[in-house]
Design an enzyme around this catalytic site. Structure first.
Site, short mmCIF file in Angstrom:
data_model
loop_
_atom_site.label_atom_id
_atom_site.label_comp_id
_atom_site.label_asym_id
_atom_site.label_seq_id
_atom_site.Cartn_x
_atom_site.Cartn_y
_atom_site.Cartn_z
N TYR C 261 0.82 -1.22 0.00
CA TYR C 261 0.00 0.00 0.00
C TYR C 261 0.85 1.26 0.00
CZ TYR C 261 -2.73 3.85 1.90
OH TYR C 261 -3.30 5.08 2.12
N ASP C 296 -8.75 -2.85 -1.34
CA ASP C 296 -9.80 -1.92 -1.74
C ASP C 296 -9.24 -0.72 -2.51
OD1 ASP C 296 -8.88 -1.86 1.15
OD2 ASP C 296 -9.52 0.21 0.89
N LYS C 368 -11.64 -8.86 5.21
CA LYS C 368 -12.13 -7.52 5.51
C LYS C 368 -12.79 -6.94 4.28
CE LYS C 368 -9.74 -3.93 4.96
NZ LYS C 368 -9.00 -2.65 4.85
C1 B12 Z 1 -11.04 7.18 -3.56
C2 B12 Z 1 -10.92 7.89 -2.24
C3 B12 Z 1 -9.73 7.77 -1.55
C4 B12 Z 1 -8.55 7.01 -2.07
C5 B12 Z 1 -7.79 7.90 -3.06
C6 B12 Z 1 -7.20 7.09 -4.18
C7 B12 Z 1 -6.69 7.98 -5.22
N1 B12 Z 1 -5.72 7.46 -5.90
O1 B12 Z 1 -7.14 9.11 -5.45
C8 B12 Z 1 -7.76 6.71 -0.77
C9 B12 Z 1 -8.24 5.38 -0.21
C10 B12 Z 1 -6.28 6.68 -0.90
C11 B12 Z 1 -8.29 7.81 0.12
C12 B12 Z 1 -7.65 8.22 1.23
C13 B12 Z 1 -8.12 9.20 2.08
N2 B12 Z 1 -9.30 9.83 2.01
CO1 B12 Z 1 -10.51 9.62 0.58
N3 B12 Z 1 -11.95 9.28 -0.56
C14 B12 Z 1 -12.02 8.64 -1.72
C15 B12 Z 1 -13.46 8.67 -2.23
C16 B12 Z 1 -14.08 7.34 -1.90
C17 B12 Z 1 -13.66 8.91 -3.74
C18 B12 Z 1 -12.95 10.12 -4.33
C19 B12 Z 1 -12.99 9.95 -5.80
O2 B12 Z 1 -12.08 9.35 -6.36
N4 B12 Z 1 -14.06 10.44 -6.46
C20 B12 Z 1 -14.22 10.33 -7.90
C21 B12 Z 1 -13.67 11.58 -8.61
C22 B12 Z 1 -13.79 11.43 -10.12
O3 B12 Z 1 -14.45 12.68 -8.20
P1 B12 Z 1 -13.81 14.04 -7.67
O4 B12 Z 1 -12.55 13.79 -6.96
O5 B12 Z 1 -14.85 14.82 -7.01
O6 B12 Z 1 -13.42 14.81 -9.03
C23 B12 Z 1 -14.38 15.35 -9.89
C24 B12 Z 1 -14.72 16.79 -9.57
O7 B12 Z 1 -14.64 17.15 -8.22
C25 B12 Z 1 -13.83 17.59 -10.43
N5 B12 Z 1 -12.47 17.86 -10.02
C26 B12 Z 1 -11.71 17.38 -9.05
N6 B12 Z 1 -10.52 17.92 -9.05
C27 B12 Z 1 -10.49 18.80 -10.07
C28 B12 Z 1 -9.53 19.68 -10.52
C29 B12 Z 1 -9.81 20.53 -11.60
C30 B12 Z 1 -8.79 21.49 -12.06
C31 B12 Z 1 -11.07 20.47 -12.24
C32 B12 Z 1 -11.34 21.32 -13.38
C33 B12 Z 1 -12.02 19.59 -11.78
C34 B12 Z 1 -11.72 18.76 -10.69
O8 B12 Z 1 -13.79 16.81 -11.59
C35 B12 Z 1 -13.78 15.42 -11.26
C36 B12 Z 1 -14.58 14.71 -12.29
O9 B12 Z 1 -15.91 15.16 -12.33
C37 B12 Z 1 -14.08 9.85 -1.42
C38 B12 Z 1 -15.56 9.71 -1.08
C39 B12 Z 1 -16.41 10.03 -2.27
N7 B12 Z 1 -17.23 9.09 -2.70
O10 B12 Z 1 -16.33 11.12 -2.83
C40 B12 Z 1 -13.24 9.84 -0.15
C41 B12 Z 1 -12.96 11.14 0.60
C42 B12 Z 1 -12.71 12.24 -0.40
N8 B12 Z 1 -11.73 10.85 1.35
C43 B12 Z 1 -11.71 11.41 2.51
C44 B12 Z 1 -10.65 11.29 3.45
C45 B12 Z 1 -10.86 11.99 4.79
C46 B12 Z 1 -9.51 10.55 3.15
C47 B12 Z 1 -8.33 10.40 4.09
C48 B12 Z 1 -7.82 11.75 4.52
C49 B12 Z 1 -8.70 9.47 5.24
C50 B12 Z 1 -7.57 9.25 6.14
N9 B12 Z 1 -7.49 10.04 7.17
O11 B12 Z 1 -6.80 8.35 5.90
C51 B12 Z 1 -7.32 9.59 3.28
C52 B12 Z 1 -6.06 10.31 3.01
C53 B12 Z 1 -6.01 11.02 1.73
C54 B12 Z 1 -5.21 12.25 1.70
N10 B12 Z 1 -4.07 12.40 2.34
O12 B12 Z 1 -5.64 13.12 1.03
C55 B12 Z 1 -12.97 12.18 2.80
C56 B12 Z 1 -12.80 13.70 2.71
C57 B12 Z 1 -13.68 14.37 3.77
C58 B12 Z 1 -13.66 15.81 3.59
N11 B12 Z 1 -14.69 16.38 2.97
O13 B12 Z 1 -12.71 16.44 3.96
C59 B12 Z 1 -13.95 11.57 1.75
C60 B12 Z 1 -15.07 12.50 1.28
C61 B12 Z 1 -14.52 10.30 2.42
C62 B12 Z 1 -15.19 10.56 3.74
N12 B12 Z 1 -16.50 10.73 3.77
O14 B12 Z 1 -14.54 10.61 4.77
N13 B12 Z 1 -9.47 8.30 -0.32
C1 LIG Z 2 -3.54 -0.71 4.07
C2 LIG Z 2 -3.84 0.73 4.31
N1 LIG Z 2 -3.03 1.46 5.07
C3 LIG Z 2 -3.28 2.76 5.29
C4 LIG Z 2 -4.35 3.41 4.76
C5 LIG Z 2 -4.58 4.86 4.98
O1 LIG Z 2 -3.59 5.44 5.71
P1 LIG Z 2 -2.86 6.78 5.26
O2 LIG Z 2 -3.86 7.64 4.59
O3 LIG Z 2 -2.39 7.35 6.54
O4 LIG Z 2 -1.83 6.33 4.34
C6 LIG Z 2 -5.23 2.68 3.99
C7 LIG Z 2 -6.40 3.37 3.47
O5 LIG Z 2 -7.14 2.97 2.68
C8 LIG Z 2 -4.95 1.32 3.74
O6 LIG Z 2 -5.77 0.60 2.98
#
Ligand code: B12
Ligand SMILES: Cc1ncc(COP(=O)(O)O)c(C=O)c1O
Ligand code: B12
Ligand SMILES: Cc1ncc(COP(=O)(O)O)c(C=O)c1O
Lengths: 522, 242, 522, 242
Positions: C261, C296, C368
């Protein structure tokens, strides 16, 4: 088709023939009687309409004028009026509303009455046949866009114009069927209100004008969306045949119409209801209107797990009565419901078994599946989850008509967004798990198979018991829904008449012919 | 045109609410929820459901009606113009800007969500909409996530960016606002703000918010690559003509 | 047990042995290396703790003091300090925080260091063994009250004291497992913050004090409700072994701990991560801590239908690495998720097939199962319906650990009521359809069987391809999650050291013995 | 003690709302929803979801935070006392009232919902709680549904009722309030009000509402037979002593 539930075809056959035996003596009674409402319906189909200054409808005025002559059939007096005054129904209606007393007119020769009768029947028949072919064509054209189950939602604002907004929005969102719920207690009115209405409680008055307004609105939305939006109203009550008549004239597509609902749940006299339901179903059969029966009501009143067999028994009785009215299976929207206590362990399995059983016993009927209502609470989220599982079972067991559950069921008649959420839920679920059941098999002698077999067994014993007592007595003795209704109690008995030997009803005659209904012994 | 919420009768003002109060469940809590909703300005408040969450907290579902109305004709949104599609954007660049444009994008700060910026930039695109990397007239650089504002600006200078795109997904404690503000400050400090078109995006980023902070535009949920593309090329054309 | 999905046991066996081949060369690398974080974890397990005035933790101070000597193992220098200054860890920690430089102390005879080392290992071992037996006893006592799957919810307020309120409420509502989500980007910190914390973004800092505070709170609620409430935190990141160490000391019950991860999703250097994950898993194995792997994440980043096989492949690799750390299957909380686009026709069937496949391939692992997140939107109602189907599949396929979906997933970290609604949904569904799967069978060669077989086939080819390239190169070449990570890129590579021949680590030695880990060639 | 709604931080005031506005979907509608929620008194309003319901209506899900607070210590509910169970009630009647008491119940007006009054009165009871018909010390008459107020009072006179119970389930257009008010007026006209204990019940009937209309008490959702039984016997005892 083999039974997935391992149900015995013999048992089903036996149940069906007991149901027929139960219905036979009732049918015998029905054929010897008419009612105020049957007569008023006949008048309406011949052209009677309008109200007087006191709001009394012309059909009611005529029937009360003729009270001592009803046994001969009121049609001839109305037709006599047309002939004597040499006018069309519209004019005669106005005159009657204005005070004309039909009993004061001399009777012309029966021959002319007969002739005019045929003419009016022909007008009626043409109108309904046009509706039938119109509907058929639209439905065929839209068949791909409207797969089974059809999504059915209610509107119930009390105001026909608000209803229209809500109905059109729902149809655009994907509803296939709109039911305009009636104002509370309309079933107890012994007349049908008139004109467009804007004041109802928990629903909107069923009036012919309201039917027209909604029909037009749904046809518009149907055109716009390339679908055919079905319109439903409620026949049940003291005016069952009349409302069926209005539905036939205004191209409604479905009618709530149960052979016993009025008796049990509205305390309408049983003789009255039996006679009325028969005539109203003849009209529905001819007009190609799908009936919706009310088995769900047993489950909201009694426990759904314990009393599941009462639903199956009632479905078989409803089916038997419907056959007597010349109704083909495809018009039998037999009811059942997802009403078990959500806390029962494996409740989902029992519901699934029950729904699948209904599907297997009535393979041709477009079963009407009702959502959870009784155990819905103010917890709209929990309710939404229950509706999710309900939609799941509906699709898995291929129900024909899916009455969508509302997340606010325990709170208020649906808001506009409630319907939207219901439709979205159903579409999501049904697309997501569409082919599940064909991809799985029920385990032999598993929980579900055993449950279905058990319920079918209970159904047979129950039907047997009813048959032994006779249906009239069975109702009196609380065998249905724990409710006792004395034979001569309830509303509307005074409106039941034994037909005279010379009873004449050109609509009934015509329908008997068209529907191939055999008259039994009189 | 004055509007109110609509349940089943025009202007009935019906609204559904749910919330938690920090009190033990019971009749007093229910009454408190009713009064609380009244204080929020609702009438005919009905507490249709309540459920203990613990000894000290209770959850409520409430329906109420509000007399508040809003003059809809006075509502203004500065909608981002998003008129062109993939082909039109490329055509526009060729004909009006007459040179390839350079776009740099990143998800900045501690934010690790790449999916949003990828949806806008990646070759394969999103929901059947090609990303900027696929636009023949655009030179697009996607720096990924957790990029420092400083590094992003450095990179933009290096490749002579016309446009910088920023994605901000995490909004808790307004971290996105801090991050976006910091970016604009850095851009101004470097005196780059006027030369480069800067857009922000993310599910909680509205055009309004982005403009308030000092971006040219903001793109919320449901944005597609061509939305931002058509906006920036028009904006660049406008600048060019000045 | 026969496969309900018709999966070939041979194919599964082949996949497993390819995974082992993939892991072998990496394991060889791991055994020859240590890292800053492995050393710091070792120090912590021996008693190092505290921070200096600048907030730098004592383990970090020691490691930077010894930077050129790390290859020999830092433990001996810490122990030397204890002996030289004739004090206990507490006092030494204070001195180091106050400025003492361990490199300035002369080294005592290795014999004494060894002896003292054994003593400290014994203290550590006793403490962890007490935790193990305490937990075991509580879990056994509560086993009826906590059937499978265990309900897992997260708290993420950023403030440990708010987290406690939310966690206790959730546990009272029926949650079995509480995960305290870490503040965003903690995985990139190369040290572990100290003390109770009240300011985090999207989560709360993982500190040993926060672990203690939450552990105590959950033990209280556990007592009150007659259950054992599991506590989870995140090891992943630059401090993976250290956080595992803290978890072992404070009786955490589960740890997010994936072999890749950090590399893929946090851009941590691959050598660093591989070495770290191994040592952290040894600690978890010894402490009876269930790991949660992060498959996941593949599905939130790539398409869940297309890339389903990457999950299965990663599970097999995670399993193989875990075996190398002496971990029994019952501690392998292998991850997977319900992340397909909700608009896919028959998506439910594919999800069900996938979940059942994981169940069959890893019969002993407490899988899980992660909820829908990517396709969750602001439509909280739709989200609630999706979570309903997710819970359904979790129960139907007997997952071990059910991470509950939040209706507000797309909006904010969970509010207190969001968790309540999630738990209520899960309880309703799981009670209602509990025995469904044992009452049904998958149709031979049906949609689900074919899908599972297809994914298993893809998994085998994928593993083969990785094996041909070697895992290091495969990661570099974007084979996982479409992400390329250069071997020498990413964070933390500077903290990786080749062990000297005389490298000494009493904790590692002890754990190797306890866990029966065979050292391969060096 | 001042309280506010609680999302994840004490006093954050977080509330979830959903409603429909009579406007076409689009950015302007979203902005209108945001402003509307602001006018309802919320801050940091986020329109997290919107969906067209038709060409003229749009549905919204919104989260907002409200600064409104409520002094919980000032909340008063007149809780109905519901202290005794089945056995205790019968005991109480035997010992204190020293005669069987007569209870008549019905669901009145056009309301046809019998399940609620049955739950209270029927022999078999509800949710494992025996109904009043099963109480040996109570003579209970359940007249069913759609009973006219006049008929109910007539019947009560005939059997010399000590207690009348009314059930009202349908509340649309406040039909229950009209119905209940009419009942009290009739009782007063017949000069029976002071002699008979009258209670109302139903999912939207609170003790407060019932008392305002002139009933002795009201019983809402989740009531059990012993609740009303223990209330009425205490009330009768109180009257008897006066
Ligand atoms: C996937 C995801 C992750 C993945 C990310 C994988 C990755 N490679 O991106 C992983 C598992 C790593 C992750 C981790 C975390 N996540 Co996250 N994650 C999500 C999730 C489920 C989906 C986001 C997503 O991909 N949406 C799909 C895309 C296409 O949509 P989008 O980002 O909105 O983008 C669209 C528009 O917004 C816009 N857009 C976006 N950016 C830009 C930029 C420009 C220039 C333009 C024009 C348009 C544009 O266009 C896109 C297309 O339409 C959301 C929940 C949700 N369903 O929204 C939570 C969410 C965003 N995550 C959240 C959180 C808190 C985290 C963590 C901080 C949790 C933690 N403490 O560990 C971590 C750490 C991430 C960090 N340091 O930032 C919260 C944010 C809460 C908040 N409002 O602050 C959410 C809402 C979940 C929740 N309810 O808690 N996450
Ligand atoms: C295996 C694992 N470690 C850690 C995290 C998240 O931790 P951090 O955002 O601090 O990297 C995730 C979140 O999905 C995870 O799947
Ligand atoms: C079952 C049911 C029916 C059945 C009734 C069968 C029967 N024999 O009672 C049938 C199908 C006939 C029916 C019909 C209609 N119904 Co209806 N029905 C329901 C339903 C699903 C459940 C009610 C119920 O049985 N609850 C279970 C019982 C145990 O709870 P309860 O009634 O609240 O009683 C408890 C307490 O309130 C209290 N209590 C109640 N009475 C009393 C009295 C005393 C003295 C005391 C102490 C306590 C007490 O104690 C009870 C036990 O805790 C509700 C929706 C819902 N889930 O609530 C709609 C509902 C009540 N019905 C509704 C409507 C509109 C109708 C119709 C008017 C629709 C129509 N236009 O045709 C009709 C006509 C009825 C009429 N004329 O009154 C609406 C009412 C809307 C409103 N707020 O005004 C509801 C809310 C559904 C909806 N969302 O539209 N209905
Ligand atoms: C068959 C049938 N008719 C009619 C109704 C309701 O109509 P009303 O309330 O006007 O009697 C129902 C309601 O469930 C029903 O099932």
């Amino acid at each position: 088709m083999e039974s997935k539930l391992g149900l015995s075809a013999d048992t089903i056959e036996r149940c069906r023939s007991i149901a027929k035996e139960i219905v036979n003596p009732v049918q015998n009674y029905i054929q010897r009687h008419t009612t105020d409402s049957v007569e008023r319906a006949t008048l309406r189909l011949l052209g009677a309409d309008l109200i007087n200054d006191n709001g009394v409808p012309v059909p009611n005025i005529i029937v009360s004028q003729l009270s001592d002559k009803i046994q001969y059939g009121v049609a001839q007096y109305y037709i006599n009026g047309l002939l004597k005054l040499n006018c069309e129904p519209d004019e005669l209606n106005r005159k009657i509303a204005g005070g004309l007393d039909l009993t004061e007119l001399d009777m012309v020769d029966k021959k002319y009455i007969n002739e005019k009768g045929q003419e009016l029947v022909e007008t009626f028949s043409q109108r309904v046949k046009l509706h039938r072919s119109f509907r058929k064509e639209k439905i065929e054209k839209a068949s791909d866009a409207q797969p089974s189950p059809l999504l059915y939602v209610i509107v119930a604002t009390g105001n026909i114009y608000e209803d229209v907004k809500q109905a059109q929005a729902a149809a655009e969102q994907g509803a296939d069927i709109i039911a305009v719920i009636r104002t509370t207690a309309q079933s107890l009115l012994d007349y049908v209100p008139y004109g467009p209405t804007t004041e109802g409680f928990g629903g909107t008055y069923a009036t012919q004008e309201n039917f027209r307004i909604m029909r037009k609105a749904l046809d518009e939305t149907g055109e716009k969306t390339g679908r055919y939006i079905r319109l439903v109203n409620y026949a049940s009550g003291l005016c069952m045949p009349e409302i069926a008549a209005m539905g036939a004239l205004e191209r409604l597509d479905m009618m709530l119409n149960d052979s016993m609902y009025g008796i049990l749940f509205r305390d309408i006299n049983m003789y009255r209801t039996f006679v009325d339901q028969h005539f109203s179903r003849m009209i529905n059969s001819f007009a190609d209107i799908v009936i919706n029966t009310g088995e769900d009501n047993y489950l909201t009143t009694s426990d759904a797990y314990e009393k599941a067999y009462t639903v199956t028994a009632s479905q078989l009785i409803n089916e038997s009565f419907a056959h007597e009215s010349g109704m083909p299976e495809k018009l039998m929207g037999l009811g059942h419901a997802f009403e078990m206590n959500p806390n029962i362990k494996n409740g989902f399995l029992f519901e699934l078994a029950q729904a699948q059983m209904a599907r297997e016993i009535f393979p041709e009927a477009p079963l009407k599946y009702m959502p959870p209502t009784k155990y819905m609470t103010g917890d709209i989220f929990k309710g939404y989850a229950m509706n999710t599982l309900f939609n799941f079972i509906a699709k898995a067991t291929n129900q024909g008509i899916l009455l969508l559950g509302m997340l606010t069921e325990a709170i208020h008649t649906p808001f506009m967004q409630d319907r939207f959420l219901a439709i979205a839920n159903a579409k999501y679920v049904m697309n997501n798990m569409g082919d599940l059941l064909s991809d799985m098999e029920f385990k032999t002698d598993g929980i579900m198979q055993k449950r279905a077999q058990e319920v079918l067994g209970q159904t047979e014993s129950f039907l047997q018991e009813i048959n032994e007592k006779g249906l009239f007595d069975a109702v009196e003795r609380k065998m249905f829904a724990d409710i006792s209704r004395p034979k001569n109690g309830g509303k509307g008995l005074q409106g039941v008449y034994e037909k005279a030997a010379s009873y004449w009803n050109p609509i009934e005659e015509y329908l008997n012919g068209e529907l191939g209904i055999q008259k039994g012994m009189m | 045109m004055m509007i109110k919420a609509y349940g089943d009768t025009l202007n009935d003002g019906a609204v559904q609410l749910s919330f938690t109060l920090p009190v033990a469940s019971g009749p007093k809590a229910d009454e408190a929820a009713r009064i609380y909703t009244g204080k929020l300005g609702f009438e005919e408040c009905e507490v249709v459901h309540s459920n203990p969450l613990s000894d000290d907290f209770t959850f409520f579902v409430v329906y109420g009606k509000s007399a508040t109305s809003l003059d809809y004709s006075k509502v203004v949104v500065e909608e981002v113009e998003t008129s062109m599609d993939f082909y039109e954007v490329n055509q526009f660049i060729k004909e009006k800007l007459k040179r390839k444009i350079v776009v740099v994008g990143a998800c900045t700060g501690s934010d690790a969500h790449t999916v949003g910026i990828d949806a806008i930039m990646n070759m394969k695109g999103y929901d059947q909409h090609y990303g900027l990397e696929r636009y023949p007239e655009i030179e697009a650089y996607n720096l990924g996530a957790q990029v420092k504002n400083e590094d992003l600006i450095e990179y933009a200078k290096k490749v002579k960016a016309d446009v910088i795109l920023i994605s901000q997904i995490v909004t808790q404690k307004e971290v996105h606002i801090h991050n976006m503000t910091n970016f604009i400050e850095l851009m101004e400090a470097e005196e780059l703000r006027d030369n480069i078109v800067v857009c922000a995006g993310g599910p909680r980023v509205s055009n309004k918010l982005a403009m308030e902070i000092g971006f040219d535009a903001g793109f919320g949920r449901g944005s597609y690559p061509e939305h931002v593309a058509s906006y920036v090329v028009e904006k660049l054309f406008e600048k060019q003509r000045k």
